[in-house]
Design a protein around this motif. Structure first.
Motif, short mmCIF file in Angstrom:
data_model
loop_
_atom_site.label_atom_id
_atom_site.label_comp_id
_atom_site.label_asym_id
_atom_site.label_seq_id
_atom_site.Cartn_x
_atom_site.Cartn_y
_atom_site.Cartn_z
N PHE A 103 0.83 -1.21 0.00
CA PHE A 103 0.00 0.00 0.00
C PHE A 103 0.86 1.26 0.00
CE2 PHE A 103 -3.36 -2.70 2.25
CZ PHE A 103 -4.06 -2.91 1.06
N VAL A 104 1.94 1.21 0.79
CA VAL A 104 2.84 2.37 0.83
C VAL A 104 3.47 2.61 -0.55
CG1 VAL A 104 4.99 3.27 1.81
CG2 VAL A 104 3.30 2.18 3.30
N CYS A 105 3.94 1.53 -1.19
CA CYS A 105 4.55 1.66 -2.52
C CYS A 105 3.53 2.14 -3.55
CB CYS A 105 5.15 0.32 -2.96
SG CYS A 105 6.61 -0.17 -2.02
N CYS A 106 2.30 1.67 -3.43
CA CYS A 106 1.25 2.11 -4.34
C CYS A 106 1.00 3.61 -4.15
CB CYS A 106 -0.03 1.32 -4.06
SG CYS A 106 -1.28 1.47 -5.35
N GLY A 107 1.02 4.07 -2.89
CA GLY A 107 0.87 5.50 -2.63
C GLY A 107 2.03 6.31 -3.18
N VAL A 108 3.23 5.78 -3.05
CA VAL A 108 4.40 6.46 -3.63
C VAL A 108 4.25 6.54 -5.15
CG1 VAL A 108 6.88 6.28 -4.01
CG2 VAL A 108 5.94 5.85 -1.74
N GLY A 109 3.81 5.45 -5.76
CA GLY A 109 3.61 5.45 -7.21
C GLY A 109 2.58 6.49 -7.64
N SER A 110 1.48 6.58 -6.90
CA SER A 110 0.46 7.59 -7.21
C SER A 110 1.04 8.99 -7.11
CB SER A 110 -0.73 7.45 -6.26
OG SER A 110 -1.41 6.24 -6.47
N HIS A 111 1.84 9.22 -6.08
CA HIS A 111 2.45 10.54 -5.90
C HIS A 111 3.40 10.87 -7.06
CE1 HIS A 111 3.79 14.02 -3.60
NE2 HIS A 111 5.03 13.68 -3.86
N LEU A 112 4.03 9.84 -7.63
CA LEU A 112 4.98 10.05 -8.72
C LEU A 112 4.32 10.10 -10.09
CD1 LEU A 112 7.86 7.63 -7.61
CD2 LEU A 112 7.84 10.13 -7.46
N ALA A 113 3.00 9.93 -10.16
CA ALA A 113 2.32 9.89 -11.45
C ALA A 113 2.54 11.15 -12.29
CB ALA A 113 0.83 9.62 -11.25
N PRO A 114 2.41 12.37 -11.74
CA PRO A 114 2.68 13.55 -12.56
C PRO A 114 4.13 13.62 -13.05
CG PRO A 114 1.42 14.16 -10.61
CD PRO A 114 1.87 12.75 -10.41
N PHE A 115 5.06 13.19 -12.20
CA PHE A 115 6.46 13.16 -12.60
C PHE A 115 6.67 12.17 -13.74
CE2 PHE A 115 10.65 11.09 -12.09
CZ PHE A 115 11.47 12.18 -12.34
N ALA A 116 6.00 11.02 -13.66
CA ALA A 116 6.12 10.02 -14.73
C ALA A 116 5.60 10.58 -16.05
CB ALA A 116 5.35 8.75 -14.35
N ALA A 117 4.52 11.36 -16.00
CA ALA A 117 3.98 11.95 -17.22
C ALA A 117 4.94 12.97 -17.82
CB ALA A 117 2.63 12.60 -16.92
N ARG A 118 5.61 13.75 -16.96
CA ARG A 118 6.58 14.72 -17.46
C ARG A 118 7.78 14.02 -18.07
NH1 ARG A 118 5.23 17.33 -12.55
NH2 ARG A 118 7.16 16.59 -11.57
N VAL A 119 8.27 12.97 -17.41
CA VAL A 119 9.44 12.24 -17.92
C VAL A 119 9.10 11.54 -19.24
CG1 VAL A 119 10.96 10.29 -17.47
CG2 VAL A 119 10.51 11.96 -15.67
N ALA A 120 7.92 10.93 -19.29
CA ALA A 120 7.55 10.17 -20.48
C ALA A 120 7.11 11.06 -21.64
CB ALA A 120 6.42 9.20 -20.13
N GLY A 121 6.73 12.29 -21.33
CA GLY A 121 6.32 13.19 -22.40
C GLY A 121 4.84 13.13 -22.72
N GLY A 122 4.01 12.72 -21.76
CA GLY A 122 2.57 12.68 -21.99
C GLY A 122 1.91 11.56 -21.23
#
Length: 444
Positions: free
Chosen positions: A293-312
Motif C-alpha cells: 500500500f505504501v509503494c502504491c501510494g508512492v507510485g500515485s504521488h509520482l504519477a505527474p512526474f512520470a507523465a513529465r518524464v515520459a512526455g505525456g
C-alpha cells in the motif's frame, strides 16, 4: 491575476476535500482487512462459509457496479456518497456484532452495495468540480495522484491499526476480558476495528453533507432515475466500445486488475513457504501488504512526474505498466528459490510492481476524464472497475489450477505486458496534433 489566484485557491480546496474523502472512504476497509476473516472464524463460521460470505460481497459489487455508476451520473455524487456511507456504517455494525449466518450475510451484501455506490463517485465529484471551476482543460492529474496516495495511506494505516487493536484489547492485557464481560461476548476484541470503521463512516457522511458541493444538475425525479440510469449505463458501455482511447484505458485497467488479483492470491502462500509456518507467514504477509500500500501510494504521488518524464499521459501509462511488468518478472525468476538473495529480489519485485500500478491509475484516469462527458463519468469509472474485477477473477481462476512455480507469474507478466503494449499505438494522438497544427485553408 487575482482571478487566477482565486481559481488556484479553489482548486487546492477541492483537492484537499477530495483527499479527505478518499481517506474516510478507505480507512474502514483497511481496518477490516486484518481482522474480518479471524472474526468470522471466532463466530463459528467454517472456511467454506467465510468464502461464501466474501463471494456474496464480490457478486453484489459486480452486479451493481454499472447501475450505481449510472445512478451517480443521474442523481449526483453527493447523495450517492451519503447513501454509501450510511449503508456501510450499518454493514460494519452487522458484521462486527452479528453471530448468525443470516445477519453476517446481510452485512456483507450491504457492504457490497456500499462499495458499488462509492466506486468512482468521489473521483467523479472531484473532476466535475475542478472542470466547472477551471474549464475542461483543467489540470487533473495532480489531484488524482494525491487521491491515490491518500487511498493507499488510509489502507496501510487501517491495516496496521486493525491488526494492533485486537492485540491491545486481547485477554493478555485484561481489556478484552472486561470488554467481553460488559457486552456478554457480543463485542469481541476482533469486532472493534469494524465498529471503529462504522464510526469513521459517520464522520464521512457528516463531512460530505457539510462541505461537498457539486455543480448544479437537473433535478432528479423517480421517473427520470428509472429512465435515465439504464440509458446512462448503455451509453457508457457504447462509449467504451466505439472510442479507441477509452477502450485502451479499460483494457489496460483490466490487465492491471488481473495482475493485482494474482499477486494477492500467490504472495500469501510464498510468505508461508519462506517463514515455514502459517502464523509467521500471515504476519509476514501483513507487513508485505502494508508495504505494498505504501509503494502504491508512492507510485500515485509520482504519477505527474512520470507523465513529465515520459512526455505525456499515454506514454506514462506505457512506462508505468512496463515497470509493473518488471516487478512481476522479478517474482517469476525467484519463484522456485527460498535463498536470501532470491527473497530480496522477490520483495523488490513486489514493491516495484505496486509502484508501477500506483503510478498508472492517475495517468490513465486523467486520459479517461478528458474523453468522457460529465454525465457519463461515474459510469465510465464503473465500467473500468468492473473490467478490473472480472479479469482479476478470471486470471485468479486460471492461475489457481496451475502448478506453483514461475509459470503462473510469467502468465501474469504476459497479461500486464499486453496492457502496456496497447499504448504503443499513438496514431490518434499524432493525428490530433497534425490536425491542430495544420494551417486553415484560405478562402479565395
Amino acid at each position: 491575476m487575482r482571478h487566477r489566484a482565486d481559481e488556484a485557491l479553489g482548486i487546492r480546496t477541492v483537492r484537499r476535500r477530495y483527499v479527505t474523502v478518499c481517506v474516510l472512504l478507505w480507512l474502514p476497509p483497511g481496518l477490516g482487512l486484518a481482522s474480518m476473516v479471524l472474526l468470522l472464524g471466532e463466530r463459528g463460521m467454517s472456511l467454506a462459509a467465510i468464502a461464501g460470505l466474501f463471494a456474496a460481497h464480490s457478486l453484489t459489487v459486480a452486479a451493481l457496479e454499472l447501475p450505481t455508476g449510472g445512478l451517480s451520473d443521474v442523481v449526483g455524487r453527493r447523495p450517492v456518497l451519503v447513501t454509501a456511507g450510511v449503508l456501510n456504517m450499518i454493514a460494519c455494525c452487522l458484521v462486527g456484532l452479528g453471530t448468525t449466518v443470516g445477519v453476517l450475510t446481510a452485512g456483507m451484501v450491504l457492504m457490497g452495495v456500499s462499495r458499488a455506490l462509492a466506486s468512482g463517485t468521489a473521483e467523479a465529484w472531484y473532476v466535475d468540480t475542478v472542470q466547472a471551476s477551471a474549464g475542461p482543460d483543467a489540470e487533473l492529474r495532480t489531484g488524482l495522484a494525491r487521491g491515490g496516495s491518500a487511498t493507499s495511506a488510509a489502507l496501510a494505516a487501517g491495516l496496521l491499526l486493525g491488526g494492533a487493536l485486537p492485540w491491545l484489547l486481547g485477554t493478555g492485557t485484561g481489556l478484552g476480558a472486561g470488554l467481553s464481560e460488559a457486552t456478554s461476548g457480543v463485542v469481541l476484541p476482533l469486532s472493534v476495528p469494524l465498529l471503529l470503521g462504522a464510526a469513521v463512516r459517520v464522520v464521512l457522511v457528516c463531512y460530505v453533507l457539510a462541505v461537498l458541493r457539486e455543480p448544479p444538475r437537473p433535478r432528479a425525479t423517480l421517473r427520470s432515475v428509472l429512465r435515465g440510469v439504464p440509458v446512462t449505463v448503455l451509453d457508457g458501455l457504447r462509449l467504451g466500445g466505439r472510442d479507441a482511447l477509452v477502450r485502451r484505458v479499460v483494457l489496460s485497467a483490466a490487465a492491471a486488475g488481473g495482475a493485482l488479483g494474482v499477486v494477492e492470491l500467490l504472495v500469501p502462500g510464498r510468505a508461508v513457504e519462506l517463514t515455514g509456518a502459517s502464523d509467521s507467514g500471515a504476519l509476514a504477509y501483513a507487513a508485505l501488504a502494508c508495504a505494498g500500500f505504501v509503494c502504491c501510494g508512492v507510485g500515485s504521488h509520482l504519477a505527474p512526474f512520470a507523465a513529465r518524464v515520459a512526455g505525456g499521459g499515454e506514454r506514462a501509462v506505457l512506462l508505468c505498466l512496463g515497470t509493473g511488468t518488471i516487478g512481476v518478472l522479478l517474482l517469476a525468476v525467484t519463484a522456485s528459490s527460498a535463498h536470501v538473495l532470491a527473497t530480496t529480489f522477490a520483495v523488490t519485485g513486489f514493491c516495484v510492481f505496486y509502484v508501477g500500478i500506483g503510478a498508472v491509475t492517475p495517468n490513465q484516469n486523467d486520459l479517461l476524464h478528458r474523453r468522457v462527458p460529465r454525465e457519463r463519468r461515474a459510469t465510465a469509472l464503473s465500467v473500468q472497475s468492473l473490467a478490473q474485477q472480472l479479469v482479476g477473477a478470471l486470471t485468479g481462476l486460471v492461475v489457481g489450477v496451475m502448478r506453483p512455480g514461475p509459470l503462473p507469474w510469467l502468465l501474469t507478466g504476459a497479461v500486464l505486458l499486453s496492457g502496456a503494449l496497447l499504448w504503443l499505438r499513438r496514431g490518434e494522438e499524432r493525428a490530433a496534433q497534425v490536425t491542430a497544427t495544420r494551417p486553415a485553408p484560405t478562402v479565395e
